[in-house]
Write a protein that holds these residues in place. Structure first.
Motif, PDB file in Angstrom:
ATOM      1  N   VAL A  37       0.682  -1.007  -0.300  1.00 50.55           N
ATOM      2  CA  VAL A  37      -0.321   0.190   0.171  1.00 50.55           C
ATOM      3  C   VAL A  37       0.896   1.163   0.089  1.00 50.55           C
ATOM      4  N   VAL A  38       1.471   1.038   0.614  1.00 53.98           N
ATOM      5  CA  VAL A  38       2.956   3.136   1.147  1.00 53.98           C
ATOM      6  C   VAL A  38       3.502   2.920  -0.532  1.00 53.98           C
ATOM      7  N   VAL A  39       4.132   1.332  -0.777  1.00 51.22           N
ATOM      8  CA  VAL A  39       4.673   1.347  -2.639  1.00 51.22           C
ATOM      9  C   VAL A  39       3.795   1.895  -3.971  1.00 51.22           C
ATOM     10  N   ASN A  40       2.279   1.249  -3.619  1.00 45.44           N
ATOM     11  CA  ASN A  40       1.741   2.200  -4.508  1.00 45.44           C
ATOM     12  C   ASN A  40       1.756   3.159  -3.856  1.00 45.44           C
ATOM     13  N   ILE A  41       1.383   4.000  -2.822  1.00 42.82           N
ATOM     14  CA  ILE A  41       0.811   5.024  -2.458  1.00 42.82           C
ATOM     15  C   ILE A  41       1.806   6.393  -3.272  1.00 42.82           C
ATOM     16  N   ILE A  42       3.104   6.278  -2.660  1.00 42.30           N
ATOM     17  CA  ILE A  42       4.348   6.779  -3.727  1.00 42.30           C
ATOM     18  C   ILE A  42       4.861   6.482  -4.878  1.00 42.30           C
ATOM     19  N   TRP A  43       3.921   5.846  -5.242  1.00 41.68           N
ATOM     20  CA  TRP A  43       4.383   5.677  -6.550  1.00 41.68           C
ATOM     21  C   TRP A  43       2.901   6.528  -7.346  1.00 41.68           C
ATOM     22  N   TRP A  44       2.136   6.551  -7.259  1.00 44.04           N
ATOM     23  CA  TRP A  44       0.661   7.771  -7.438  1.00 44.04           C
ATOM     24  C   TRP A  44       0.928   8.654  -7.276  1.00 44.04           C
ATOM     25  N   MET A  45       1.276   8.970  -6.222  1.00 46.64           N
ATOM     26  CA  MET A  45       2.344  10.963  -6.095  1.00 46.64           C
ATOM     27  C   MET A  45       3.375  10.887  -7.027  1.00 46.64           C
ATOM     28  N   VAL A  46       3.848  10.074  -7.101  1.00 43.01           N
ATOM     29  CA  VAL A  46       5.755  10.157  -8.070  1.00 43.01           C
ATOM     30  C   VAL A  46       5.356  10.416  -9.667  1.00 43.01           C
ATOM     31  N   MET A  47       3.928   9.569 -10.026  1.00 37.71           N
ATOM     32  CA  MET A  47       3.574   9.422 -10.950  1.00 37.71           C
ATOM     33  C   MET A  47       2.240  10.940 -11.594  1.00 37.71           C
ATOM     34  N   ILE A  48       1.971  11.419 -10.066  1.00 34.55           N
ATOM     35  CA  ILE A  48       1.044  12.499 -10.146  1.00 34.55           C
ATOM     36  C   ILE A  48       2.595  13.653 -10.443  1.00 34.55           C
ATOM     37  N   GLY A  49       2.801  13.523  -9.818  1.00 36.99           N
ATOM     38  CA  GLY A  49       4.074  14.848  -9.936  1.00 36.99           C
ATOM     39  C   GLY A  49       4.978  15.118 -11.364  1.00 36.99           C
TER      40      GLY A  49
ATOM     41  N   THR B 215       0.345   6.181 -18.527  1.00 35.33           N
ATOM     42  CA  THR B 215       0.777   5.295 -18.836  1.00 35.33           C
ATOM     43  C   THR B 215       1.517   4.262 -17.707  1.00 35.33           C
ATOM     44  N   SER B 216       2.595   4.861 -16.846  1.00 34.93           N
ATOM     45  CA  SER B 216       2.225   4.539 -15.125  1.00 34.93           C
ATOM     46  C   SER B 216       0.859   4.045 -14.441  1.00 34.93           C
ATOM     47  N   ILE B 217       0.279   5.423 -14.451  1.00 38.24           N
ATOM     48  CA  ILE B 217      -1.097   5.344 -13.278  1.00 38.24           C
ATOM     49  C   ILE B 217      -1.903   4.458 -14.134  1.00 38.24           C
ATOM     50  N   LEU B 218      -2.377   4.823 -15.449  1.00 34.37           N
ATOM     51  CA  LEU B 218      -3.381   3.580 -16.263  1.00 34.37           C
ATOM     52  C   LEU B 218      -2.652   1.865 -16.229  1.00 34.37           C
ATOM     53  N   SER B 219      -1.855   1.821 -15.937  1.00 35.62           N
ATOM     54  CA  SER B 219      -1.626   0.710 -15.851  1.00 35.62           C
ATOM     55  C   SER B 219      -1.638  -0.238 -13.990  1.00 35.62           C
ATOM     56  N   LEU B 220      -0.994   1.100 -13.111  1.00 36.61           N
ATOM     57  CA  LEU B 220      -1.913   0.475 -11.922  1.00 36.61           C
ATOM     58  C   LEU B 220      -3.800   0.342 -11.968  1.00 36.61           C
ATOM     59  N   ILE B 221      -4.066   1.195 -12.349  1.00 34.24           N
ATOM     60  CA  ILE B 221      -5.692   1.348 -12.489  1.00 34.24           C
ATOM     61  C   ILE B 221      -5.799  -0.358 -13.363  1.00 34.24           C
ATOM     62  N   PHE B 222      -5.140  -0.729 -14.185  1.00 38.91           N
ATOM     63  CA  PHE B 222      -5.724  -1.459 -14.476  1.00 38.91           C
ATOM     64  C   PHE B 222      -5.390  -3.276 -13.919  1.00 38.91           C
ATOM     65  N   THR B 223      -4.057  -3.219 -13.120  1.00 36.18           N
ATOM     66  CA  THR B 223      -4.016  -3.817 -12.174  1.00 36.18           C
ATOM     67  C   THR B 223      -4.573  -4.174 -11.095  1.00 36.18           C
TER      68      THR B 223
ATOM     69  N   SER C 151       5.895   0.829 -22.150  1.00 35.48           N
ATOM     70  CA  SER C 151       6.279   1.238 -20.867  1.00 35.48           C
ATOM     71  C   SER C 151       7.136   1.892 -21.108  1.00 35.48           C
ATOM     72  N   PHE C 152       7.676  -0.045 -21.694  1.00 33.27           N
ATOM     73  CA  PHE C 152       9.611  -0.414 -21.564  1.00 33.27           C
ATOM     74  C   PHE C 152      10.129   0.490 -22.829  1.00 33.27           C
ATOM     75  N   ALA C 153       9.340   0.675 -24.414  1.00 30.64           N
ATOM     76  CA  ALA C 153       9.977   1.072 -24.894  1.00 30.64           C
ATOM     77  C   ALA C 153      10.209   2.812 -24.329  1.00 30.64           C
ATOM     78  N   TRP C 154       8.687   3.107 -24.051  1.00 25.15           N
ATOM     79  CA  TRP C 154       8.979   4.728 -23.796  1.00 25.15           C
ATOM     80  C   TRP C 154       9.826   4.882 -23.373  1.00 25.15           C
ATOM     81  N   LEU C 155      10.448   3.653 -22.053  1.00 26.49           N
ATOM     82  CA  LEU C 155      11.669   3.752 -20.996  1.00 26.49           C
ATOM     83  C   LEU C 155      12.820   4.328 -22.059  1.00 26.49           C
ATOM     84  N   ILE C 156      12.956   2.796 -22.516  1.00 27.27           N
ATOM     85  CA  ILE C 156      13.851   3.156 -23.482  1.00 27.27           C
ATOM     86  C   ILE C 156      14.359   4.462 -24.669  1.00 27.27           C
TER      87      ILE C 156
END
Length: 179
Positions: free
Chosen positions: A15-27, A55-63, A87-92
């Motif tokens: 839960v904590v990791v998910n909340i932090i990742w949501w905040m980082v991606m919104i940032g 894409t990270s937020i959409l991926s979390l929603i689908f998860t 997302s992997f291609a976008w990361l590259i």
């Protein structure tokens, strides 16, 4: 599937990791949108942050929606797979944009980049590569362990030429007329 109850520590950590990742991606979305035209040395960096965050937020929603049954589960799993590949291609692509201008000039001029935007993109990109590397290494270790376990189990399951199925001892020989 294994439906054992999870420990409270594991659930709290997730839960904590998910909340932090949501905040980082919104940032990332906010920082990229705010400074969209403030990185002339590489104008793709703010766009990279916006798309990566979305894409990270959409991926979390689908998860979160994979707990459903039927067609919705299949569709959300398919969408999540496509998002992960994208997302992997976008990361590259983002890596080539961010690392190519390292270190940029932070003072305003013709070829500068907003300091917070660039450093955020640099740190997030580096952390994502660290995570991808750890996942790859752990996956290889699990695969190696599985192969070794399977090889050992196979050695115990295949009889040698002096034994036969149903024997209670490996030293037991079949009688001459029992063949």
């Amino acid at each position: 599937m294994d439906f054992r109850p999870q420990s409270a520590f594991l659930i709290a950590t997730l839960v904590v990791v998910n909340i932090i990742w949501w905040m980082v991606m919104i940032g990332a979305i906010a920082l990229g949108a705010t400074h969209l035209d403030r990185c002339p040395v590489q104008p793709h960096i703010p766009i990279y942050l916006i798309v990566m965050g979305a894409t990270s937020i959409l991926s979390l929603i689908f998860t979160y929606s994979t707990k459903m049954d039927g067609v919705i589960h299949v569709l959300s799993t398919a969408c999540m797979t496509v998002l992960h590949i994208f997302s992997f291609a976008w990361l590259i692509a983002g890596t080539s944009w961010v690392y190519a201008v390292y270190p940029p000039d932070y003072s305003e001029g013709d070829l500068y980049c907003h300091k917070m935007t660039y450093l955020f993109a640099f740190v997030i990109t580096t952390l994502m590569w660290v995570a991808v590397s750890l996942i790859f290494i752990c996956g290889c270790c699990v695969a190696l362990l599985t192969c070794c376990t399977t090889a050992v189990a196979r050695h115990h399951l295949i009889p040698n030429r002096n034994s036969f199925y149903g024997a209670t001892s490996s030293s037991q020989q079949p009688a001459a007329g029992d063949v």
